[in-house]
Design a protein around this motif. Sequence first.
Motif, PDB file in Angstrom:
ATOM      1  N   GLN A   4       0.818  -1.213   0.000  1.00  0.00           N
ATOM      2  CA  GLN A   4       0.000   0.000   0.000  1.00  0.00           C
ATOM      3  C   GLN A   4       0.854   1.266   0.000  1.00  0.00           C
ATOM      4  OE1 GLN A   4      -2.929  -0.201   3.161  1.00  0.00           O
ATOM      5  NE2 GLN A   4      -4.452  -0.984   1.729  1.00  0.00           N
ATOM      6  N   ASP A   5       2.037   1.227   0.575  1.00  0.00           N
ATOM      7  CA  ASP A   5       2.913   2.405   0.535  1.00  0.00           C
ATOM      8  C   ASP A   5       3.295   2.738  -0.901  1.00  0.00           C
ATOM      9  OD1 ASP A   5       2.852   2.723   3.304  1.00  0.00           O
ATOM     10  OD2 ASP A   5       4.691   1.566   3.613  1.00  0.00           O
ATOM     11  N   ASP A   6       3.542   1.712  -1.712  1.00  0.00           N
ATOM     12  CA  ASP A   6       3.847   1.937  -3.129  1.00  0.00           C
ATOM     13  C   ASP A   6       2.639   2.540  -3.843  1.00  0.00           C
ATOM     14  OD1 ASP A   6       6.523   0.839  -3.149  1.00  0.00           O
ATOM     15  OD2 ASP A   6       5.591  -1.144  -3.010  1.00  0.00           O
ATOM     16  N   VAL A   7       1.463   1.998  -3.571  1.00  0.00           N
ATOM     17  CA  VAL A   7       0.240   2.521  -4.186  1.00  0.00           C
ATOM     18  C   VAL A   7       0.081   3.992  -3.840  1.00  0.00           C
ATOM     19  CG1 VAL A   7      -2.288   2.374  -4.231  1.00  0.00           C
ATOM     20  CG2 VAL A   7      -0.916   0.277  -4.208  1.00  0.00           C
ATOM     21  N   ARG A   8       0.220   4.333  -2.580  1.00  0.00           N
ATOM     22  CA  ARG A   8       0.067   5.725  -2.128  1.00  0.00           C
ATOM     23  C   ARG A   8       1.088   6.632  -2.827  1.00  0.00           C
ATOM     24  NH1 ARG A   8      -0.152   4.850   2.886  1.00  0.00           N
ATOM     25  NH2 ARG A   8      -2.357   5.310   3.179  1.00  0.00           N
ATOM     26  N   ARG A   9       2.349   6.231  -2.825  1.00  0.00           N
ATOM     27  CA  ARG A   9       3.417   7.045  -3.440  1.00  0.00           C
ATOM     28  C   ARG A   9       3.141   7.275  -4.921  1.00  0.00           C
ATOM     29  NH1 ARG A   9       7.142   5.319  -6.398  1.00  0.00           N
ATOM     30  NH2 ARG A   9       7.034   3.160  -5.666  1.00  0.00           N
ATOM     31  N   LEU A  92      -9.047  -6.469  -9.763  1.00  0.00           N
ATOM     32  CA  LEU A  92      -8.448  -6.630  -8.444  1.00  0.00           C
ATOM     33  C   LEU A  92      -7.014  -7.128  -8.607  1.00  0.00           C
ATOM     34  CD1 LEU A  92     -11.558  -8.237  -6.774  1.00  0.00           C
ATOM     35  CD2 LEU A  92     -10.777  -5.876  -6.573  1.00  0.00           C
ATOM     36  N   VAL A  93      -6.102  -6.506  -7.851  1.00  0.00           N
ATOM     37  CA  VAL A  93      -4.669  -6.773  -7.996  1.00  0.00           C
ATOM     38  C   VAL A  93      -4.090  -7.215  -6.653  1.00  0.00           C
ATOM     39  CG1 VAL A  93      -2.436  -5.776  -8.640  1.00  0.00           C
ATOM     40  CG2 VAL A  93      -4.530  -4.977  -9.770  1.00  0.00           C
ATOM     41  N   ARG A  94      -3.444  -8.370  -6.654  1.00  0.00           N
ATOM     42  CA  ARG A  94      -2.729  -8.848  -5.464  1.00  0.00           C
ATOM     43  C   ARG A  94      -1.372  -8.142  -5.414  1.00  0.00           C
ATOM     44  NH1 ARG A  94      -5.105 -13.565  -7.686  1.00  0.00           N
ATOM     45  NH2 ARG A  94      -6.663 -14.449  -6.269  1.00  0.00           N
ATOM     46  N   LEU A  95      -1.211  -7.272  -4.443  1.00  0.00           N
ATOM     47  CA  LEU A  95      -0.004  -6.448  -4.379  1.00  0.00           C
ATOM     48  C   LEU A  95       1.267  -7.266  -4.223  1.00  0.00           C
ATOM     49  CD1 LEU A  95      -1.365  -3.499  -2.219  1.00  0.00           C
ATOM     50  CD2 LEU A  95      -0.868  -3.501  -4.684  1.00  0.00           C
ATOM     51  N   ALA A  96       1.218  -8.357  -3.506  1.00  0.00           N
ATOM     52  CA  ALA A  96       2.420  -9.179  -3.299  1.00  0.00           C
ATOM     53  C   ALA A  96       2.903  -9.839  -4.584  1.00  0.00           C
ATOM     54  CB  ALA A  96       2.150 -10.242  -2.243  1.00  0.00           C
ATOM     55  N   GLU A  97       2.045  -9.894  -5.593  1.00  0.00           N
ATOM     56  CA  GLU A  97       2.379 -10.587  -6.841  1.00  0.00           C
ATOM     57  C   GLU A  97       2.824  -9.655  -7.967  1.00  0.00           C
ATOM     58  OE1 GLU A  97       2.496 -13.857  -6.967  1.00  0.00           O
ATOM     59  OE2 GLU A  97       1.768 -13.974  -4.907  1.00  0.00           O
ATOM     60  N   ILE A  98       2.744  -8.347  -7.758  1.00  0.00           N
ATOM     61  CA  ILE A  98       3.023  -7.414  -8.852  1.00  0.00           C
ATOM     62  C   ILE A  98       4.254  -6.569  -8.538  1.00  0.00           C
ATOM     63  CG2 ILE A  98       1.452  -5.609  -7.998  1.00  0.00           C
ATOM     64  CD1 ILE A  98       0.660  -5.182 -10.995  1.00  0.00           C
ATOM     65  N   GLU A  99       5.082  -6.383  -9.548  1.00  0.00           N
ATOM     66  CA  GLU A  99       6.264  -5.540  -9.399  1.00  0.00           C
ATOM     67  C   GLU A  99       5.850  -4.073  -9.413  1.00  0.00           C
ATOM     68  OE1 GLU A  99       9.342  -6.633  -8.753  1.00  0.00           O
ATOM     69  OE2 GLU A  99       8.529  -8.663  -8.773  1.00  0.00           O
ATOM     70  N   VAL A 100       6.632  -3.240  -8.765  1.00  0.00           N
ATOM     71  CA  VAL A 100       6.296  -1.830  -8.615  1.00  0.00           C
ATOM     72  C   VAL A 100       6.166  -1.131  -9.965  1.00  0.00           C
ATOM     73  CG1 VAL A 100       7.080   0.387  -7.696  1.00  0.00           C
ATOM     74  CG2 VAL A 100       7.281  -1.675  -6.317  1.00  0.00           C
ATOM     75  N   ASP A 101       7.048  -1.431 -10.917  1.00  0.00           N
ATOM     76  CA  ASP A 101       6.978  -0.747 -12.214  1.00  0.00           C
ATOM     77  C   ASP A 101       5.686  -1.084 -12.966  1.00  0.00           C
ATOM     78  OD1 ASP A 101       7.980  -3.341 -12.589  1.00  0.00           O
ATOM     79  OD2 ASP A 101       9.130  -2.783 -14.359  1.00  0.00           O
ATOM     80  N   GLU A 102       5.224  -2.326 -12.880  1.00  0.00           N
ATOM     81  CA  GLU A 102       3.967  -2.702 -13.525  1.00  0.00           C
ATOM     82  C   GLU A 102       2.784  -2.054 -12.807  1.00  0.00           C
ATOM     83  OE1 GLU A 102       1.566  -6.621 -15.152  1.00  0.00           O
ATOM     84  OE2 GLU A 102       3.156  -6.910 -13.686  1.00  0.00           O
ATOM     85  N   LEU A 103       2.845  -2.009 -11.489  1.00  0.00           N
ATOM     86  CA  LEU A 103       1.802  -1.347 -10.710  1.00  0.00           C
ATOM     87  C   LEU A 103       1.728   0.130 -11.064  1.00  0.00           C
ATOM     88  CD1 LEU A 103      -0.311  -1.512  -8.416  1.00  0.00           C
ATOM     89  CD2 LEU A 103       1.575  -0.967  -6.840  1.00  0.00           C
ATOM     90  N   GLU A 104       2.877   0.759 -11.205  1.00  0.00           N
ATOM     91  CA  GLU A 104       2.921   2.183 -11.561  1.00  0.00           C
ATOM     92  C   GLU A 104       2.229   2.425 -12.901  1.00  0.00           C
ATOM     93  OE1 GLU A 104       6.154   5.831 -11.636  1.00  0.00           O
ATOM     94  OE2 GLU A 104       6.868   3.782 -11.454  1.00  0.00           O
ATOM     95  N   GLU A 105       2.493   1.588 -13.871  1.00  0.00           N
ATOM     96  CA  GLU A 105       1.861   1.722 -15.184  1.00  0.00           C
ATOM     97  C   GLU A 105       0.340   1.563 -15.079  1.00  0.00           C
ATOM     98  OE1 GLU A 105       1.808  -0.712 -19.382  1.00  0.00           O
ATOM     99  OE2 GLU A 105       3.676  -0.704 -18.228  1.00  0.00           O
ATOM    100  N   LEU A 106      -0.112   0.587 -14.319  1.00  0.00           N
ATOM    101  CA  LEU A 106      -1.549   0.353 -14.169  1.00  0.00           C
ATOM    102  C   LEU A 106      -2.237   1.501 -13.432  1.00  0.00           C
ATOM    103  CD1 LEU A 106      -1.542  -3.444 -13.313  1.00  0.00           C
ATOM    104  CD2 LEU A 106      -2.424  -2.384 -15.406  1.00  0.00           C
ATOM    105  N   ILE A 107      -1.585   2.031 -12.402  1.00  0.00           N
ATOM    106  CA  ILE A 107      -2.178   3.155 -11.661  1.00  0.00           C
ATOM    107  C   ILE A 107      -2.251   4.390 -12.544  1.00  0.00           C
ATOM    108  CG2 ILE A 107      -1.824   4.754  -9.739  1.00  0.00           C
ATOM    109  CD1 ILE A 107      -0.820   2.346  -8.102  1.00  0.00           C
ATOM    110  N   GLU A 108      -1.204   4.660 -13.306  1.00  0.00           N
ATOM    111  CA  GLU A 108      -1.254   5.812 -14.212  1.00  0.00           C
ATOM    112  C   GLU A 108      -2.365   5.640 -15.252  1.00  0.00           C
ATOM    113  OE1 GLU A 108       1.376   7.861 -17.679  1.00  0.00           O
ATOM    114  OE2 GLU A 108       2.456   7.439 -15.800  1.00  0.00           O
ATOM    115  N   ASP A 109      -2.506   4.442 -15.803  1.00  0.00           N
ATOM    116  CA  ASP A 109      -3.589   4.187 -16.766  1.00  0.00           C
ATOM    117  C   ASP A 109      -4.956   4.382 -16.114  1.00  0.00           C
ATOM    118  OD1 ASP A 109      -1.715   3.597 -18.719  1.00  0.00           O
ATOM    119  OD2 ASP A 109      -1.987   1.425 -18.597  1.00  0.00           O
ATOM    120  N   ALA A 110      -5.098   3.930 -14.870  1.00  0.00           N
ATOM    121  CA  ALA A 110      -6.362   4.099 -14.147  1.00  0.00           C
ATOM    122  C   ALA A 110      -6.663   5.578 -13.936  1.00  0.00           C
ATOM    123  CB  ALA A 110      -6.299   3.364 -12.807  1.00  0.00           C
ATOM    124  N   TRP A 111      -5.640   6.349 -13.569  1.00  0.00           N
ATOM    125  CA  TRP A 111      -5.795   7.802 -13.394  1.00  0.00           C
ATOM    126  C   TRP A 111      -6.251   8.445 -14.698  1.00  0.00           C
ATOM    127  CZ3 TRP A 111      -2.905  11.671 -15.810  1.00  0.00           C
ATOM    128  CH2 TRP A 111      -3.095  12.969 -15.318  1.00  0.00           C
TER     129      TRP A 111
END
Length: 128
Positions: A4-9, A92-111
């Motif tokens: 969640q800290d990565d998501v917030r950042r 729905l995304v399991r945070l323990a299974e996803i790398e930060v760079d992929e999460l960053e791309e998905l969050i930016e796309d969601a935004w």
Amino acid sequence: MSDQDDVRRIALALPEVVEGDDHFGFSVANKGKARGFVWAWNERIHPKKPRVPSKEVVALRMASLDDKEALLANDHEKFFTEPHYNGYPAILVRLAEIEVDELEELIEDAWRCQAPKALVERFDTRSS
């Protein structure tokens, strides 16, 4: 592996994003309304009891149901859905299974799905 800290950042680094006061979620204003693009999944831990926010899973807004289906078909370890999200473009995304760079791309796309077009254009101009 993410948390969640990565998501917030990542979310708060995007323009005009606000964090929810009463829940783990992030939104951007569009036409006077807060449009959520990433939030904690509410999980039912005990039958007959209310759902509770999960620290291990987030929901992400998708551009389309096709994009959602493509991710679901690609990786069942990282991505899943539940009946509550049937017909709705969120995954729905399991945070323990996803790398930060992929999460960053998905969050930016969601935004991008929820932000006003003019704000996205300004962001793209600044990022170029």
